[in-house]
Design an enzyme around this catalytic site. Structure first.
Site, PDB file in Angstrom:
ATOM      1  N   ASP A   1       0.823  -1.217   0.000  1.00 48.19           N
ATOM      2  CA  ASP A   1       0.000   0.000   0.000  1.00 48.19           C
ATOM      3  C   ASP A   1       0.853   1.262   0.000  1.00 48.19           C
ATOM      4  O   ASP A   1       0.644   2.172   0.816  1.00 48.19           O
ATOM      5  CB  ASP A   1      -0.935   0.018   1.221  1.00 48.19           C
ATOM      6  CG  ASP A   1      -1.692  -1.280   1.394  1.00 48.19           C
ATOM      7  OD1 ASP A   1      -2.228  -1.776   0.394  1.00 48.19           O
ATOM      8  OD2 ASP A   1      -1.763  -1.785   2.529  1.00 48.19           O
TER       9      ASP A   1
ATOM     10  N   GLU B   1     -11.276   0.544  -2.769  1.00 51.08           N
ATOM     11  CA  GLU B   1     -10.699   1.012  -1.506  1.00 51.08           C
ATOM     12  C   GLU B   1      -9.512   1.920  -1.820  1.00 51.08           C
ATOM     13  O   GLU B   1      -9.301   2.313  -2.970  1.00 51.08           O
ATOM     14  CB  GLU B   1     -10.255  -0.186  -0.656  1.00 51.08           C
ATOM     15  CG  GLU B   1      -9.279  -1.100  -1.372  1.00 51.08           C
ATOM     16  CD  GLU B   1      -8.996  -2.402  -0.635  1.00 51.08           C
ATOM     17  OE1 GLU B   1      -9.512  -2.574   0.483  1.00 51.08           O
ATOM     18  OE2 GLU B   1      -8.253  -3.240  -1.178  1.00 51.08           O
TER      19      GLU B   1
END
Length: 538
Positions: A48, A214
């Site tokens: 991420d 997301e």
């Protein structure tokens, strides 16, 4: 006397110069040395990723989950060659929670921004909410985390300061905690960016065509608000971009990068970076299971106010990942360097690549300057407690698809028999270790394996030989087929194979490798190991 002083000064300068020399990995370096690079730019578990440029410097952060220190900070001058320079979290809060192992919990996908001469990191803890920490200097000190938005299942925050002075925060939801998922929400923050001031507006619903959307990162360009967001799942998804003239939408949708016919699965979740020379690049991850989620760098260009990431050979506006490409133009050439792996333990502090499985206690480790070693003290574990549930295990990320980790260890047992065990271990849902175990009559080398540790799997131990010396060399070889082979040596030259395991991921992270020492009971003078060095080689 003058000769002595000169020698001391020369040694000090040599050590200083050595410490400043860029670390170059023996197992993976993306810079080809000819003006090109190969992906991944970091072949280790920095999942991420988010990144920014401040002047001529690029900074990147990543998820750290339960590992402490958390929120690793990396620095680069050219987006290809990266160095670990610090962590924004020295302890995870709430302390009483993260003083114990919390596999898969903790710091999920964070965002970093630079606003009014200050660095901001917003990070989610899916069990508690969205936090912010700030610093004037990228290496800290970082402020104590402030809970910006409390709640279960709030994840993947990204702040945005608009021209009118308003401050916003885009977020997503984790179905495992919130009971809802696949939507993006925009909330407004106070002027300080420390508290949400409304309930938010759902700006995109991914149900149907973009499931599990997301990780929204918000930007503004040419009058458009952009949300860069991954969809479709970690290992199987695509990179989506949404745009609107209003921050609250409605947003148009476009897939700007997908796997296509390449070998890079699920290419998404990352950061758009604009260089000082006017180029655009995108950092993202690829899920490589046992190794974790590794970092790729893709070229990016704008066409009709839409970004195209990677190479768009068929001209449909959706790019595919590149494996080799021309390095970013940042105005000059910079030295090759990679995130640290090996550690000689000759410094006053532990290398920044190391993390514990929980908030550390002050007595777990010290730098032993007398020996140029790392000293780890034995701390007790309960009967049948596995290393999976032991907080005082010191670990670092797997650095490549295949490598060898070797450590030179000196073991000093306590005067009382306390059942100490110390050595080299991997850590994941399947793990193995090669260690010294103190028994009533003597010390022995043992090989231990554990399968399905996350489901309560028990350790299986095999005694290999009686050890009649303090020093021993332990080795773990990670092979391309994800097998970990353990071995030991009494002289550092001839190694004897001890056993093997099949490596697996951990909880949302890749496998790790590192060091440990445990005991059966607590006494007033614990056993210890001095680790002379830990080296990553081919």
């Amino acid at each position: 006397m003058k000769k002595k002083i000169f020698t001391i000064v020369w040694v000090a300068l040599s050590c200083s110069l050595y410490a400043q020399k860029p670390y170059v990995s023996q197992v993976w370096s993306p810079d080809n040395g000819d003006g090109t690079y190969k992906n991944p730019v970091i072949n280790a578990d920095y999942s991420d990723p988010d990144a920014i440029r401040v002047g001529d410097d690029f900074y990147m952060i990543a998820s750290s989950f339960d590992q402490v220190p958390g929120l690793p900070i990396l620095h680069s001058k050219d987006l290809v060659n990266w160095k670990i320079i610090g962590h924004a979290l020295q302890r995870q809060v709430p302390l009483e929670v993260f003083n114990k192992n919390q596999h898969g919990n903790g710091v999920w996908a964070p965002a970093i921004r630079y606003h009014k001469d200050e660095f901001y990191i917003y990070y989610p803890d899916p069990d508690f909410g969205i936090y912010v920490t700030k610093a004037k200097n990228i290496t800290g000190p970082w402020s104590d985390p402030v809970l910006v938005d409390a709640g279960s299942g709030l994840i993947d925050p990204c702040p945005f300061w608009d021209e009118d002075g308003k401050v916003y925060l885009s977020i997503a939801y984790a179905g495992s905690r919130a009971g809802i998922k696949s939507i993006l929400v925009m909330k407004e923050l106070n002027a300080e960016g420390t508290k949400v001031i409304n309930n938010g507006v759902m700006v995109y619903d991914g149900h149907g065509i973009d499931p599990t959307i997301e990780g929204p990162k918000i930007y503004k360009r040419n009058g458009y608000y952009y949300l860069f967001a991954p969809a479709g799942g970690v290992a199987t998804g695509w990179q989506l971009v949404l745009r609107s003239k209003s921050i609250y939408g409605p947003y148009e949708r476009k897939i700007v990068m997908e796997q296509g016919k390449t070998s890079v699965n699920g290419p998404h979740q990352g950061a758009w970076v604009h260089t000082q020379t006017g180029e655009d690049w995108f950092l993202h991850f690829q899920d490589k299971e046992a190794i974790g989620r590794v970092v790729h760098l893709q070229p990016m260009k704008w066409i009709n106010n839409w970004p195209v990431i990677g190479e768009d050979k068929d001209g449909d506006g959706t790019g595919n990942p590149v494996l080799k490409y021309k390095k970013p133009n940042v105005g000059k050439t910079h030295p090759i360097q990679n995130p640290a792996e090996s550690d000689e333990f000759n410094d006053l502090v532990l290398g920044l690549q190391w993390q514990w499985q929980a908030n550390p206690q002050a007595t777990w480790s010290f730098m032993n300057t007398q020996r140029g070693a790392l000293r780890l003290f034995a701390h007790p574990v309960e009967k049948d407690q596995t290393l999976w549930n032991t907080p005082h295990v010191l670990l670092q990320k797997f650095p490549h698809d295949a490598f060898t980790a070797t450590a030179k260890i000196s073991f000093t047992p306590s005067e009382k028999f306390t059942g100490e065990k110390a050595g080299l271990t991997t850590m994941a849902m399947n793990y193995g270790s090669i260690a010294i175990k103190r028994k009533q009559d003597a010390s022995y080398i043992v090989f231990t394996s554990c399968e399905k540790a996350d489901r309560g799997g028990k350790e299986t131990e095999k005694e290999l030989m009686k050890l009649n010396q303090k020093e021993v060399y332990f080795r773990m070889q990670f092979k391309a087929d994800t097998t970990c082979v353990f071995s030991y040596s009494l002289d550092g030259k001839k190694f004897t194979e001890a056993g093997s395991i099949k490596s697996t991921p951990g909880k949302w992270i890749g496998s790790k490798v590192g060091l440990f020492i445990t005991s059966d009971v607590k006494i007033n003078d614990a056993a210890f190991i001095d680790v002379d060095w830990f080296r990553i080689t081919k």
